[in-house]
Design a protein around this motif. Structure first.
Motif, PDB file in Angstrom:
ATOM      1  N   VAL A  38       1.296   6.668   7.321  1.00  0.00           N
ATOM      2  CA  VAL A  38       1.245   5.732   6.201  1.00  0.00           C
ATOM      3  C   VAL A  38      -0.177   5.246   5.949  1.00  0.00           C
ATOM      4  O   VAL A  38      -0.877   4.838   6.873  1.00  0.00           O
ATOM      5  CB  VAL A  38       2.157   4.508   6.443  1.00  0.00           C
ATOM      6  N   ALA A  39      -0.563   5.296   4.666  1.00  0.00           N
ATOM      7  CA  ALA A  39      -1.801   4.660   4.213  1.00  0.00           C
ATOM      8  C   ALA A  39      -1.418   3.446   3.384  1.00  0.00           C
ATOM      9  O   ALA A  39      -0.728   3.585   2.368  1.00  0.00           O
ATOM     10  CB  ALA A  39      -2.632   5.633   3.389  1.00  0.00           C
ATOM     11  N   LEU A  40      -1.842   2.272   3.814  1.00  0.00           N
ATOM     12  CA  LEU A  40      -1.513   1.027   3.132  1.00  0.00           C
ATOM     13  C   LEU A  40      -2.721   0.566   2.319  1.00  0.00           C
ATOM     14  O   LEU A  40      -3.837   0.492   2.851  1.00  0.00           O
ATOM     15  CB  LEU A  40      -1.139  -0.068   4.133  1.00  0.00           C
ATOM     16  N   LEU A  41      -2.504   0.259   1.051  1.00  0.00           N
ATOM     17  CA  LEU A  41      -3.564  -0.255   0.172  1.00  0.00           C
ATOM     18  C   LEU A  41      -3.188  -1.634  -0.320  1.00  0.00           C
ATOM     19  O   LEU A  41      -2.031  -1.881  -0.691  1.00  0.00           O
ATOM     20  CB  LEU A  41      -3.772   0.663  -1.043  1.00  0.00           C
ATOM     21  N   ASP A  42      -4.178  -2.540  -0.308  1.00  0.00           N
ATOM     22  CA  ASP A  42      -3.949  -3.885  -0.835  1.00  0.00           C
ATOM     23  C   ASP A  42      -5.300  -4.540  -1.082  1.00  0.00           C
ATOM     24  O   ASP A  42      -6.336  -4.071  -0.591  1.00  0.00           O
ATOM     25  CB  ASP A  42      -3.114  -4.727   0.141  1.00  0.00           C
ATOM     26  N   LEU A  43      -5.298  -5.618  -1.818  1.00  0.00           N
ATOM     27  CA  LEU A  43      -6.533  -6.326  -2.148  1.00  0.00           C
ATOM     28  C   LEU A  43      -7.277  -6.816  -0.914  1.00  0.00           C
ATOM     29  O   LEU A  43      -8.491  -6.718  -0.831  1.00  0.00           O
ATOM     30  CB  LEU A  43      -6.227  -7.522  -3.063  1.00  0.00           C
ATOM     31  N   ASP A  44      -6.565  -7.381   0.038  1.00  0.00           N
ATOM     32  CA  ASP A  44      -7.169  -8.001   1.212  1.00  0.00           C
ATOM     33  C   ASP A  44      -7.362  -6.949   2.305  1.00  0.00           C
ATOM     34  O   ASP A  44      -6.405  -6.572   2.996  1.00  0.00           O
ATOM     35  CB  ASP A  44      -6.295  -9.148   1.707  1.00  0.00           C
ATOM     36  N   ALA A  45      -8.583  -6.471   2.474  1.00  0.00           N
ATOM     37  CA  ALA A  45      -8.852  -5.383   3.417  1.00  0.00           C
ATOM     38  C   ALA A  45      -8.521  -5.772   4.853  1.00  0.00           C
ATOM     39  O   ALA A  45      -7.973  -4.955   5.611  1.00  0.00           O
ATOM     40  CB  ALA A  45     -10.316  -4.965   3.317  1.00  0.00           C
ATOM     41  N   ALA A  46      -8.838  -7.007   5.238  1.00  0.00           N
ATOM     42  CA  ALA A  46      -8.604  -7.422   6.620  1.00  0.00           C
ATOM     43  C   ALA A  46      -7.107  -7.496   6.923  1.00  0.00           C
ATOM     44  O   ALA A  46      -6.648  -7.019   7.970  1.00  0.00           O
ATOM     45  CB  ALA A  46      -9.258  -8.775   6.877  1.00  0.00           C
ATOM     46  N   VAL A  47      -6.349  -8.073   6.001  1.00  0.00           N
ATOM     47  CA  VAL A  47      -4.911  -8.221   6.231  1.00  0.00           C
ATOM     48  C   VAL A  47      -4.221  -6.869   6.226  1.00  0.00           C
ATOM     49  O   VAL A  47      -3.350  -6.584   7.068  1.00  0.00           O
ATOM     50  CB  VAL A  47      -4.286  -9.154   5.181  1.00  0.00           C
ATOM     51  N   VAL A  48      -4.593  -5.999   5.290  1.00  0.00           N
ATOM     52  CA  VAL A  48      -3.912  -4.705   5.223  1.00  0.00           C
ATOM     53  C   VAL A  48      -4.266  -3.845   6.442  1.00  0.00           C
ATOM     54  O   VAL A  48      -3.440  -3.048   6.900  1.00  0.00           O
ATOM     55  CB  VAL A  48      -4.228  -3.982   3.898  1.00  0.00           C
ATOM     56  N   ALA A  49      -5.445  -4.022   6.994  1.00  0.00           N
ATOM     57  CA  ALA A  49      -5.797  -3.319   8.228  1.00  0.00           C
ATOM     58  C   ALA A  49      -4.918  -3.789   9.381  1.00  0.00           C
ATOM     59  O   ALA A  49      -4.472  -2.978  10.218  1.00  0.00           O
ATOM     60  CB  ALA A  49      -7.271  -3.532   8.556  1.00  0.00           C
ATOM     61  N   GLU A  50      -4.657  -5.091   9.434  1.00  0.00           N
ATOM     62  CA  GLU A  50      -3.771  -5.638  10.464  1.00  0.00           C
ATOM     63  C   GLU A  50      -2.359  -5.089  10.320  1.00  0.00           C
ATOM     64  O   GLU A  50      -1.701  -4.735  11.310  1.00  0.00           O
ATOM     65  CB  GLU A  50      -3.743  -7.164  10.383  1.00  0.00           C
ATOM     66  N   LYS A  51      -1.887  -5.005   9.071  1.00  0.00           N
ATOM     67  CA  LYS A  51      -0.532  -4.491   8.828  1.00  0.00           C
ATOM     68  C   LYS A  51      -0.428  -3.030   9.228  1.00  0.00           C
ATOM     69  O   LYS A  51       0.575  -2.591   9.803  1.00  0.00           O
ATOM     70  CB  LYS A  51      -0.157  -4.669   7.356  1.00  0.00           C
ATOM     71  N   ALA A  52      -1.468  -2.261   8.933  1.00  0.00           N
ATOM     72  CA  ALA A  52      -1.475  -0.848   9.311  1.00  0.00           C
ATOM     73  C   ALA A  52      -1.437  -0.699  10.841  1.00  0.00           C
ATOM     74  O   ALA A  52      -0.698   0.139  11.376  1.00  0.00           O
ATOM     75  CB  ALA A  52      -2.704  -0.160   8.739  1.00  0.00           C
ATOM     76  N   ALA A  53      -2.217  -1.511  11.529  1.00  0.00           N
ATOM     77  CA  ALA A  53      -2.234  -1.455  12.986  1.00  0.00           C
ATOM     78  C   ALA A  53      -0.884  -1.838  13.574  1.00  0.00           C
ATOM     79  O   ALA A  53      -0.423  -1.241  14.561  1.00  0.00           O
ATOM     80  CB  ALA A  53      -3.331  -2.375  13.528  1.00  0.00           C
ATOM     81  N   SER A  54      -0.237  -2.815  12.959  1.00  0.00           N
ATOM     82  CA  SER A  54       1.082  -3.245  13.431  1.00  0.00           C
ATOM     83  C   SER A  54       2.108  -2.131  13.286  1.00  0.00           C
ATOM     84  O   SER A  54       2.923  -1.890  14.185  1.00  0.00           O
ATOM     85  CB  SER A  54       1.526  -4.484  12.648  1.00  0.00           C
ATOM     86  N   ILE A  55       2.075  -1.438  12.141  1.00  0.00           N
ATOM     87  CA  ILE A  55       3.017  -0.341  11.916  1.00  0.00           C
ATOM     88  C   ILE A  55       2.742   0.797  12.896  1.00  0.00           C
ATOM     89  O   ILE A  55       3.673   1.393  13.457  1.00  0.00           O
ATOM     90  CB  ILE A  55       2.933   0.141  10.455  1.00  0.00           C
TER      91      ILE A  55
END
Length: 257
Positions: A38-55
């Motif tokens: 999964v590649a997650l894209l969103d406005l907030d780079a820091a938050v979306v990086a955290e979400k990607a790491a969690s997944i």
């Protein structure tokens, strides 16, 4: 499933995927649960990086989180470069989920608001598809799933009004155009038109309004985020290979064509 026979794991690109209570994050989780990278894209780079790491931690699949404003061409181009540098498995699905609501009445609607709503909901889907579809073609497998809305089908009546209805109706047209043009590449293009969903997109909505929305639905409840996510992932599967150019209503009976 996220695997094509004889090919192996593929990646799903999901926009608007950083909010805990958003359809995008639920969709990214569901793809991962089914074995997709999964590649997650969103406005907030820091938050979306955290979400990607969690997944990645939870499901053991490759992920990347990328900051991106889908309404801006340069930002989408930068996201494409970051995605390619991440060297994930071949791209197999584009899930355009990013969107913004718009409750102003038509006579109070400014051009700034109109452009904002069209920009994120419609132009964003166009820019993401234009940037990433070549990767679907290159990989030999492609599913595009865009986000429309029941508001596009009946002109409002949920929370957002005319600007949102126009943007989401445009998504339906975009989806159909892509279905025709990309069919020769074996790529399908469909959109989902939810009714009221239990998310935070309706900023400023009151408890009374939310209760009224639910009461007006024949099934007497709003959709769960996970129900929309499941439809995204199924439309991305091999089982949905002959479905293209459609608008999939998922609204609890609030709009029956």
């Amino acid at each position: 499933m996220g695997f094509q026979t004889g090919v192996g794991q593929r990646t799903a690109l999901v926009t608007g995927s950083a909010s805990d209570r958003g359809i995008g994050y639920a969709t990214a989780q569901r793809y991962a649960q089914e074995g997709w990278a999964v590649a997650l894209l969103d406005l907030d780079a820091a938050v979306v990086a955290e979400k990607a790491a969690s997944i990645a931690s939870q499901y053991g699949v490759p992920t990347v989180g990328i900051g991106c404003n889908v309404a801006e061409e340069d930002s989408v181009a930068a996201a494409l470069a970051t995605y390619q540098a991440a060297a994930l498995p071949p791209l197999g699905a584009i899930a355009n989920v990013a969107g913004v609501a718009s409750p102003p009445d038509f006579l109070d609607l400014t051009l700034v608001e109109w452009n904002r709503v069209i920009g994120v909901n419609l132009t964003g889907s166009f820019l993401i598809c234009r940037a990433f579809v070549p990767l679907l073609i290159e990989g030999g497998y492609g599913r595009i799933v865009n986000m429309s809305s029941v508001t596009a089908q009946h002109g409002g009546g949920v929370f957002s009004k005319t600007a949102y209805a126009a943007a989401k109706a445009g998504v339906i047209g975009l989806t159909k155009g892509l279905a025709r043009e990309l069919a020769t590449h074996g790529i399908t293009s469909n959109c989902i038109a939810p009714g009221a969903v239990d998310t935070d997109i309706r900023v400023g909505s009151t408890d009374e309004n939310e209760a009224a929305l639910s009461a007006a639905i024949p099934l007497k409840r709003q959709a769960k985020r996970e129900e929309i996510a499941a439809l995204y992932v199924w439309l991305s599967s091999e089982d949905a290979a002959y479905i293209t150019g459609t608008t999939q209503s998922i609204n609890g009976g609030s709009y029956i064509a």
